[in-house]
Design a protein around this motif. Structure first.
Motif, PDB file in Angstrom:
ATOM      1  N   VAL A  90     -61.031 127.985  44.443  1.00  0.00           N
ATOM      2  CA  VAL A  90     -61.751 127.139  45.400  1.00  0.00           C
ATOM      3  C   VAL A  90     -63.040 126.601  44.781  1.00  0.00           C
ATOM      4  CG1 VAL A  90     -62.868 127.046  47.671  1.00  0.00           C
ATOM      5  CG2 VAL A  90     -60.748 128.328  47.378  1.00  0.00           C
ATOM      6  N   LEU A  91     -63.716 127.419  43.987  1.00  0.00           N
ATOM      7  CA  LEU A  91     -64.931 126.947  43.306  1.00  0.00           C
ATOM      8  C   LEU A  91     -64.604 125.767  42.401  1.00  0.00           C
ATOM      9  CD1 LEU A  91     -66.738 130.289  42.338  1.00  0.00           C
ATOM     10  CD2 LEU A  91     -67.515 128.575  43.998  1.00  0.00           C
ATOM     11  N   LYS A  92     -63.486 125.848  41.691  1.00  0.00           N
ATOM     12  CA  LYS A  92     -63.089 124.735  40.816  1.00  0.00           C
ATOM     13  C   LYS A  92     -62.671 123.516  41.626  1.00  0.00           C
ATOM     14  CE  LYS A  92     -60.036 126.902  38.208  1.00  0.00           C
ATOM     15  NZ  LYS A  92     -59.026 127.017  37.118  1.00  0.00           N
ATOM     16  N   ARG A  93     -61.965 123.751  42.720  1.00  0.00           N
ATOM     17  CA  ARG A  93     -61.489 122.648  43.559  1.00  0.00           C
ATOM     18  C   ARG A  93     -62.635 121.907  44.242  1.00  0.00           C
ATOM     19  NH1 ARG A  93     -58.945 124.470  49.007  1.00  0.00           N
ATOM     20  NH2 ARG A  93     -61.187 124.405  49.541  1.00  0.00           N
ATOM     21  N   ASP A  94     -63.593 122.654  44.765  1.00  0.00           N
ATOM     22  CA  ASP A  94     -64.652 122.052  45.572  1.00  0.00           C
ATOM     23  C   ASP A  94     -65.883 121.643  44.770  1.00  0.00           C
ATOM     24  OD1 ASP A  94     -62.977 122.540  47.664  1.00  0.00           O
ATOM     25  OD2 ASP A  94     -64.204 124.065  48.629  1.00  0.00           O
ATOM     26  N   GLY A  95     -65.951 122.040  43.520  1.00  0.00           N
ATOM     27  CA  GLY A  95     -67.130 121.721  42.713  1.00  0.00           C
ATOM     28  C   GLY A  95     -66.940 120.506  41.828  1.00  0.00           C
ATOM     29  N   THR A  96     -68.001 120.128  41.149  1.00  0.00           N
ATOM     30  CA  THR A  96     -67.992 119.021  40.196  1.00  0.00           C
ATOM     31  C   THR A  96     -68.432 119.546  38.836  1.00  0.00           C
ATOM     32  OG1 THR A  96     -68.438 117.319  41.842  1.00  0.00           O
ATOM     33  CG2 THR A  96     -69.078 116.827  39.595  1.00  0.00           C
ATOM     34  N   SER A  97     -67.734 119.132  37.791  1.00  0.00           N
ATOM     35  CA  SER A  97     -68.066 119.532  36.417  1.00  0.00           C
ATOM     36  C   SER A  97     -68.142 121.050  36.288  1.00  0.00           C
ATOM     37  CB  SER A  97     -69.392 118.895  35.980  1.00  0.00           C
ATOM     38  OG  SER A  97     -69.337 117.491  36.090  1.00  0.00           O
ATOM     39  N   VAL A  98     -67.210 121.740  36.886  1.00  0.00           N
ATOM     40  CA  VAL A  98     -67.211 123.206  36.848  1.00  0.00           C
ATOM     41  C   VAL A  98     -66.683 123.696  35.508  1.00  0.00           C
ATOM     42  CG1 VAL A  98     -66.319 125.311  37.916  1.00  0.00           C
ATOM     43  CG2 VAL A  98     -66.911 123.338  39.344  1.00  0.00           C
ATOM     44  N   VAL A  99     -67.453 124.567  34.865  1.00  0.00           N
ATOM     45  CA  VAL A  99     -67.071 125.181  33.592  1.00  0.00           C
ATOM     46  C   VAL A  99     -66.845 126.657  33.845  1.00  0.00           C
ATOM     47  CG1 VAL A  99     -67.793 125.714  31.236  1.00  0.00           C
ATOM     48  CG2 VAL A  99     -68.393 123.499  32.259  1.00  0.00           C
ATOM     49  N   VAL A 100     -65.731 127.182  33.350  1.00  0.00           N
ATOM     50  CA  VAL A 100     -65.427 128.607  33.541  1.00  0.00           C
ATOM     51  C   VAL A 100     -65.299 129.303  32.189  1.00  0.00           C
ATOM     52  CG1 VAL A 100     -64.252 128.162  35.727  1.00  0.00           C
ATOM     53  CG2 VAL A 100     -62.924 128.214  33.613  1.00  0.00           C
ATOM     54  N   ASP A 101     -65.491 130.614  32.204  1.00  0.00           N
ATOM     55  CA  ASP A 101     -65.333 131.382  30.974  1.00  0.00           C
ATOM     56  C   ASP A 101     -63.893 131.892  30.858  1.00  0.00           C
ATOM     57  OD1 ASP A 101     -65.124 133.555  32.685  1.00  0.00           O
ATOM     58  OD2 ASP A 101     -67.174 134.257  32.332  1.00  0.00           O
ATOM     59  N   SER A 102     -63.643 132.753  29.894  1.00  0.00           N
ATOM     60  CA  SER A 102     -62.276 133.221  29.632  1.00  0.00           C
ATOM     61  C   SER A 102     -61.693 134.035  30.791  1.00  0.00           C
ATOM     62  CB  SER A 102     -62.244 134.073  28.355  1.00  0.00           C
ATOM     63  OG  SER A 102     -63.117 135.184  28.473  1.00  0.00           O
ATOM     64  N   SER A 103     -62.559 134.567  31.653  1.00  0.00           N
ATOM     65  CA  SER A 103     -62.082 135.324  32.808  1.00  0.00           C
ATOM     66  C   SER A 103     -62.004 134.462  34.057  1.00  0.00           C
ATOM     67  CB  SER A 103     -62.989 136.533  33.061  1.00  0.00           C
ATOM     68  OG  SER A 103     -64.290 136.099  33.418  1.00  0.00           O
ATOM     69  N   CYS A 104     -62.247 133.153  33.895  1.00  0.00           N
ATOM     70  CA  CYS A 104     -62.185 132.154  34.967  1.00  0.00           C
ATOM     71  C   CYS A 104     -63.405 132.167  35.887  1.00  0.00           C
ATOM     72  CB  CYS A 104     -60.910 132.300  35.806  1.00  0.00           C
ATOM     73  SG  CYS A 104     -60.433 130.776  36.680  1.00  0.00           S
ATOM     74  N   ALA A 105     -64.455 132.896  35.516  1.00  0.00           N
ATOM     75  CA  ALA A 105     -65.680 132.892  36.307  1.00  0.00           C
ATOM     76  C   ALA A 105     -66.460 131.609  36.011  1.00  0.00           C
ATOM     77  CB  ALA A 105     -66.529 134.103  35.966  1.00  0.00           C
ATOM     78  N   ALA A 106     -66.946 130.944  37.050  1.00  0.00           N
ATOM     79  CA  ALA A 106     -67.692 129.697  36.882  1.00  0.00           C
ATOM     80  C   ALA A 106     -69.051 129.978  36.249  1.00  0.00           C
ATOM     81  CB  ALA A 106     -67.865 129.011  38.230  1.00  0.00           C
ATOM     82  N   SER A 108     -71.025 127.245  35.108  1.00  0.00           N
ATOM     83  CA  SER A 108     -71.882 126.117  35.474  1.00  0.00           C
ATOM     84  C   SER A 108     -71.075 125.160  36.335  1.00  0.00           C
ATOM     85  CB  SER A 108     -72.411 125.388  34.229  1.00  0.00           C
ATOM     86  OG  SER A 108     -71.341 124.822  33.487  1.00  0.00           O
ATOM     87  N   GLY A 109     -71.802 124.247  36.988  1.00  0.00           N
ATOM     88  CA  GLY A 109     -71.152 123.281  37.858  1.00  0.00           C
ATOM     89  C   GLY A 109     -72.099 122.861  38.965  1.00  0.00           C
ATOM     90  N   ARG A 110     -71.563 122.116  39.909  1.00  0.00           N
ATOM     91  CA  ARG A 110     -72.367 121.647  41.042  1.00  0.00           C
ATOM     92  C   ARG A 110     -71.502 121.737  42.292  1.00  0.00           C
ATOM     93  NH1 ARG A 110     -73.293 117.063  39.244  1.00  0.00           N
ATOM     94  NH2 ARG A 110     -72.109 115.633  40.566  1.00  0.00           N
ATOM     95  N   TRP A 111     -72.077 122.293  43.364  1.00  0.00           N
ATOM     96  CA  TRP A 111     -71.330 122.466  44.609  1.00  0.00           C
ATOM     97  C   TRP A 111     -72.131 121.911  45.778  1.00  0.00           C
ATOM     98  CZ3 TRP A 111     -71.557 125.957  40.685  1.00  0.00           C
ATOM     99  CH2 TRP A 111     -70.329 126.318  40.088  1.00  0.00           C
ATOM    100  N   TYR A 112     -71.501 121.043  46.532  1.00  0.00           N
ATOM    101  CA  TYR A 112     -72.106 120.474  47.744  1.00  0.00           C
ATOM    102  C   TYR A 112     -71.536 121.204  48.953  1.00  0.00           C
ATOM    103  CZ  TYR A 112     -72.974 117.209  51.570  1.00  0.00           C
ATOM    104  OH  TYR A 112     -73.347 116.643  52.763  1.00  0.00           O
ATOM    105  N   SER A 113     -72.411 121.734  49.776  1.00  0.00           N
ATOM    106  CA  SER A 113     -71.998 122.463  50.972  1.00  0.00           C
ATOM    107  C   SER A 113     -72.012 121.527  52.176  1.00  0.00           C
ATOM    108  CB  SER A 113     -72.941 123.647  51.228  1.00  0.00           C
ATOM    109  OG  SER A 113     -72.725 124.183  52.518  1.00  0.00           O
ATOM    110  N   PRO A 114     -70.847 121.140  52.700  1.00  0.00           N
ATOM    111  CA  PRO A 114     -70.816 120.191  53.819  1.00  0.00           C
ATOM    112  C   PRO A 114     -71.308 120.793  55.135  1.00  0.00           C
ATOM    113  CG  PRO A 114     -68.608 120.972  53.365  1.00  0.00           C
ATOM    114  CD  PRO A 114     -69.481 121.518  52.269  1.00  0.00           C
ATOM    115  N   TYR A 115     -71.432 122.107  55.191  1.00  0.00           N
ATOM    116  CA  TYR A 115     -71.935 122.725  56.419  1.00  0.00           C
ATOM    117  C   TYR A 115     -73.400 122.382  56.663  1.00  0.00           C
ATOM    118  CZ  TYR A 115     -67.839 125.843  56.985  1.00  0.00           C
ATOM    119  OH  TYR A 115     -66.588 126.373  57.193  1.00  0.00           O
ATOM    120  N   ASP A 116     -74.186 122.305  55.556  1.00  0.00           N
ATOM    121  CA  ASP A 116     -75.619 122.089  55.709  1.00  0.00           C
ATOM    122  C   ASP A 116     -76.166 120.982  54.812  1.00  0.00           C
ATOM    123  OD1 ASP A 116     -75.097 123.589  53.431  1.00  0.00           O
ATOM    124  OD2 ASP A 116     -76.948 124.754  53.560  1.00  0.00           O
TER     125      ASP A 116
END
Length: 224
Positions: A90-106, A108-116
């Motif tokens: 979900v972090l990869k789907r909802d974020g922009t320019s998301v970079v993950v490491d070998s374990s798939c942990a994000a 860096s990236g940018r996430w916009y929260s539509p709730y607030d």
């Protein structure tokens, strides 16, 4: 002695200048696109008409008991692909320019929260919200499900049940339904109601009278 006149150099210079200008414009456009906040867009959000039909079809019932409830009865997050679990997907789907490491942990990236309407640059500032909270699902019929079905619900990437949002906002929501909690950003309440309705409809969950009234009011703000 006659000489062959050389072609003037100006047209080539003009072409080169034009190419540079086009490249600069393209770069500016790309930068403008990248500057836009990422918008979390879970799949399966219905139209207003479809959501209305689903809301009308939902069964109204008194809220069930919390007896026996545990988040452990809704196993999450599960591995989805390779080393990536549901949260990371979900972090990869909802974020922009998301970079993950070998374990798939994000990392860096940018996430916009539509709730607030907030934008975050660290995954640690973002929670994956269950649009219909696990405890709310338990009180609405999931208490009778198998653990396998509850696991599918808690990791549902097919319907608009999971979304990346500001962690503090998600924590403030807790397990509340729309009669007592709605996204702080009022412009998103239409979308939120459509997501909530279709999740409950798809999973055969019930809703309370006050919850249905709140959802109807939110849905009435939708243009489509």
């Amino acid at each position: 002695m006659s000489t062959t006149p050389t072609a003037p150099r100006f047209p080539r210079l003009k072409r080169r200048a034009a190419a540079v200008a086009v490249a600069a414009l393209a770069g500016a456009c790309l930068a403008a696109v990248n500057a836009q906040p990422a918008a979390a867009t879970p799949p399966g959000i219905p139209s207003k008409a479809t959501a209305q039909s689903q809301l009308n079809a939902l069964s109204v019932a008194s809220e069930g008991s919390m007896t026996g409830y545990s988040r452990d009865l809704f196993p999450h997050w599960i591995t989805i692909s390779g080393t990536c679990n549901t949260r990371e997907q979900v972090l990869k789907r909802d974020g922009t320019s998301v970079v993950v490491d070998s374990s798939c942990a994000a990392t860096s990236g940018r996430w916009y929260s539509p709730y607030d309407g907030a934008t975050w640059y660290a995954a640690s500032d973002v929670d994956i919200d269950h649009v219909v909270p696990l405890a709310e699902a338990w009180r609405s019929g999931a208490s009778s499900w198998t653990t396998s079905r509850r696991q599918s619900f808690a990791n549902d990437l097919t319907r608009p049940q999971l979304i990346a949002v500001t962690d503090n906002v998600n924590q403030a929501k807790g397990d509340q339904d729309p009669s007592t909690w709605q996204p702080p950003l009022s412009s998103y309440r239409c979308t939120y109601s459509k997501m909530w309705i279709t999740v409950k409809y798809s999973w055969g969950l019930t809703l309370q009278s006050s919850e249905k009234s709140a959802l109807q009011s939110m849905l009435n703000t939708c243009a489509s």
